[in-house]
Design a protein around this motif. Structure first.
Motif, PDB file in Angstrom:
ATOM      1  N   HIS A 166       0.834  -1.206   0.000  1.00  4.87           N
ATOM      2  CA  HIS A 166       0.000   0.000   0.000  1.00  4.87           C
ATOM      3  C   HIS A 166       0.865   1.252   0.000  1.00  4.87           C
ATOM      4  CE1 HIS A 166      -3.270   2.671   0.400  1.00  4.87           C
ATOM      5  NE2 HIS A 166      -2.892   3.118   1.574  1.00  4.87           N
ATOM      6  N   HIS A 215       1.062   5.603  -1.697  1.00  2.84           N
ATOM      7  CA  HIS A 215       0.497   6.718  -2.471  1.00  2.84           C
ATOM      8  C   HIS A 215       1.674   7.547  -2.993  1.00  2.84           C
ATOM      9  CE1 HIS A 215      -3.509   6.093  -0.555  1.00  2.84           C
ATOM     10  NE2 HIS A 215      -2.869   6.019   0.593  1.00  2.84           N
ATOM     11  N   HIS A 232      -9.527   1.958   1.788  1.00  5.26           N
ATOM     12  CA  HIS A 232      -9.181   2.253   3.178  1.00  5.26           C
ATOM     13  C   HIS A 232     -10.422   1.996   4.027  1.00  5.26           C
ATOM     14  CE1 HIS A 232      -6.257   4.539   0.837  1.00  5.26           C
ATOM     15  NE2 HIS A 232      -5.490   4.624   1.913  1.00  5.26           N
ATOM     16  N   ASP A 267       2.322   2.995   3.147  1.00  6.73           N
ATOM     17  CA  ASP A 267       1.268   4.017   3.069  1.00  6.73           C
ATOM     18  C   ASP A 267       1.758   5.206   2.255  1.00  6.73           C
ATOM     19  OD1 ASP A 267      -1.188   5.119   3.193  1.00  6.73           O
ATOM     20  OD2 ASP A 267      -1.285   5.350   5.359  1.00  6.73           O
TER      21      ASP A 267
END
Ligand SMILES: [Zn+2]
Length: 495
Positions: free
Chosen positions: A60, A62, A236, A327
């Motif tokens: 995961h 971003h 999420h 994250d």
């Protein structure tokens, strides 16, 4: 092309084997055993003290915040998000900016042996084709395996958060920058141009961001897309207590948690990546287990934002696959899976007696098997095995972390920082060696990124000052939510 790893130790979930030879032919591991080098083979000498492990999976991430590391103080997610990615037109990236920022963390990951990333890319204010291309081109050029989704909210702030009713500020009621129809067109673009590109190394996935941030119709359309292409759906869920409280504060949830709401819509299944799952209760975990979904655990981010501690043991007990993720670089603030592994191995030890604590083997299983499961690639990723994709990291055990070699699992989890990684291979190609990428001029990249992002700092700071106005409103949402008794606690507080 063939690469022969000569006299290497090999990681296996039951222990290490070897020294043996590992032959990589094309994209896959062709044989493990005693192999005689042929003239055409590129030989990597293991000298009996190099360990071949599966490439690390960052399940995961971003990437759009890669250039923002260290730039925000720690604060609760809902307040943090005000500053993380304001949908401010002045912050719309150029394609070059999107390319460079993607590359910044990709290089960090590859150097340390991370070979796969699931990028839940929020391309604010809207995911335009040239920006999608820039992200994918960066992943193509550096050689990492990347699965990319468009993490775009579809609803207004008042829909996403509790305790905002009666607030008149127009910013809270403004629709998201792009609606479902246009977002689905962007997905068409992403899938048609990039899904399966670079000989299958680059892929698309889908993202709802979170159940409360989208309409059920858009959620269902994305789930259908994930079913058609058999790709993961990123969601999420119950990252924070605010999100737990939301279920009793908004009529559409009718008291149901976000997990139960998703299950009731028929949209929780084996393709769902349930990201965070911190404030889940027993029923949520039962539903996740029943659906065959994967939980993605992001322990460093959860600490940085004070979200709480995900119930690792309760999930394991139900047989739920757990993957691990960074994250993002603004709430971690490293794109370093070794750091995540170490934290996953430590943080649960403060949640209760020792039957709650993960073993080193369980953490490594999460990293590799869990990561592969999250990507829906269990059959050929996360293992060093004949026929598996050759996504590998070679660690020199003649290093402080592994000297003396007491227990390889314990030392992988608690000692290694990435500094023992001497070679990273993705899809059969050597993409990093001795701490440097083979296909990227890292010095030039850093120089350009430094210059470009420094020039944008004033705009970033101005956008953040604009967000200051709403901070008291969001702080109130967090404060009121913290005071609600939700029947469980995921903070390790003093009493
Ligand atoms: Zn996230």
């Amino acid at each position: 092309m063939t690469v022969l790893f000569k006299d290497v130790l090999v990681y296996h979930p039951d222990g290490i084997t070897g020294p043996v030879d590992v032959l990589v032919s094309g994209q896959r591991i062709a044989s493990i055993g005693s192999v005689t080098a042929r003239p055409a083979d590129q030989v990597v000498e293991g000298r009996s003290h190099h360990l071949l492990v599966p490439g690390l999976v960052n399940a995961h991430f971003h990437s759009p915040a890669n250039h923002l590391k260290g730039s925000l103080p720690s604060m609760p997610l809902e307040m943090f998000m005000l500053y993380e990615s304001p949908d401010d037109e002045s912050l719309r990236p150029s394609p070059r900016e999107a390319y460079l920022r993607t590359m910044l963390a990709a290089t960090e990951m590859l150097r340390n042996g991370t070979t796969s990333v699931q990028d839940d890319a929020f391309l604010m204010p809207s995911p335009e084709p040239d920006i999608i291309d820039a992200v994918m081109l960066a992943y193509r050029d550096c050689g990492i395996r990347a699965t990319v989704a468009l993490d775009q909210p579809e609803l207004a702030e008042t829909d996403k958060l509790p305790f905002l009713e009666g607030r008149r500020d127009p910013a809270l009621h403004r629709p998201a920058p792009m609606g479902a129809k246009d977002l689905l067109e962007r997905y068409d673009y992403l899938f048609s141009k990039w899904h399966g590109a670079a000989a299958g190394r680059l892929n698309a996935a889908v993202s709802i961001s979170a159940p409360q941030r989208v309409s059920p119709e858009y959620f269902a359309a994305l789930d259908e897309l994930s079913r058609t292409h058999q790709v993961p759906l990123y969601a999420h869920m119950l990252e924070t207590k605010v999100q737990r409280v939301l279920s009793s504060e908004q009529a559409r949830f009718a008291g149901r948690s976000l997990v139960r709401y998703s299950a009731d819509l028929g949209l929780l299944n084996e393709r769902t990546n349930v990201i965070h799952a911190v404030w889940v209760d027993d029923l949520d975990l039962d539903l996740i287990a029943e659906a065959g979904a994967v939980v993605v655990h992001n322990p460093v981010s959860n600490l940085r934002l004070g979200s709480g501690i995900m119930p690792f043991r309760a999930a394991r007990r139900r047989g739920i696959p757990i993957a691990l993720g960074v994250d993002e670089a603004i709430c971690n603030d490293r794109a370093d899976m070794w750091d995540v592994v170490r934290m996953a191995g430590l943080i649960h030890n403060i949640t209760g007696p020792d039957d709650e604590w993960p073993s080193a083997g369980e953490v490594l299983e999460s990293l590799w098997s869990g990561g592969a499961a999250a990507m829906l690639r269990s059959q050929d990723l996360g293992r060093v095995q004949v026929g598996a994709l050759a996504d590998l990291a070679l660690l020199d055990l003649h290093s402080p972390a592994f000297t003396p070699l007491n227990d390889v699992f314990g030392q992988l989890v608690y000692c290694e920082s990435g500094s023992s990684v001497v070679l990273t291979m993705v899809d059969g190609a050597v993409v990093a060696r001795d701490g440097r990428l083979t296909a990227v001029d890292e010095d030039a990249l850093l120089d350009e990124a430094r210059e470009l992002f420094s020039a944008k700092a004033a705009e970033r700071d101005a956008a953040r000052r604009g967000a200051d106005r709403l901070l008291p409103v969001y702080a109130e949402v967090v404060r009121r939510s913290a005071a609600v008794d939700v029947g469980l606690d995921r903070w390790a507080r003093r009493r």
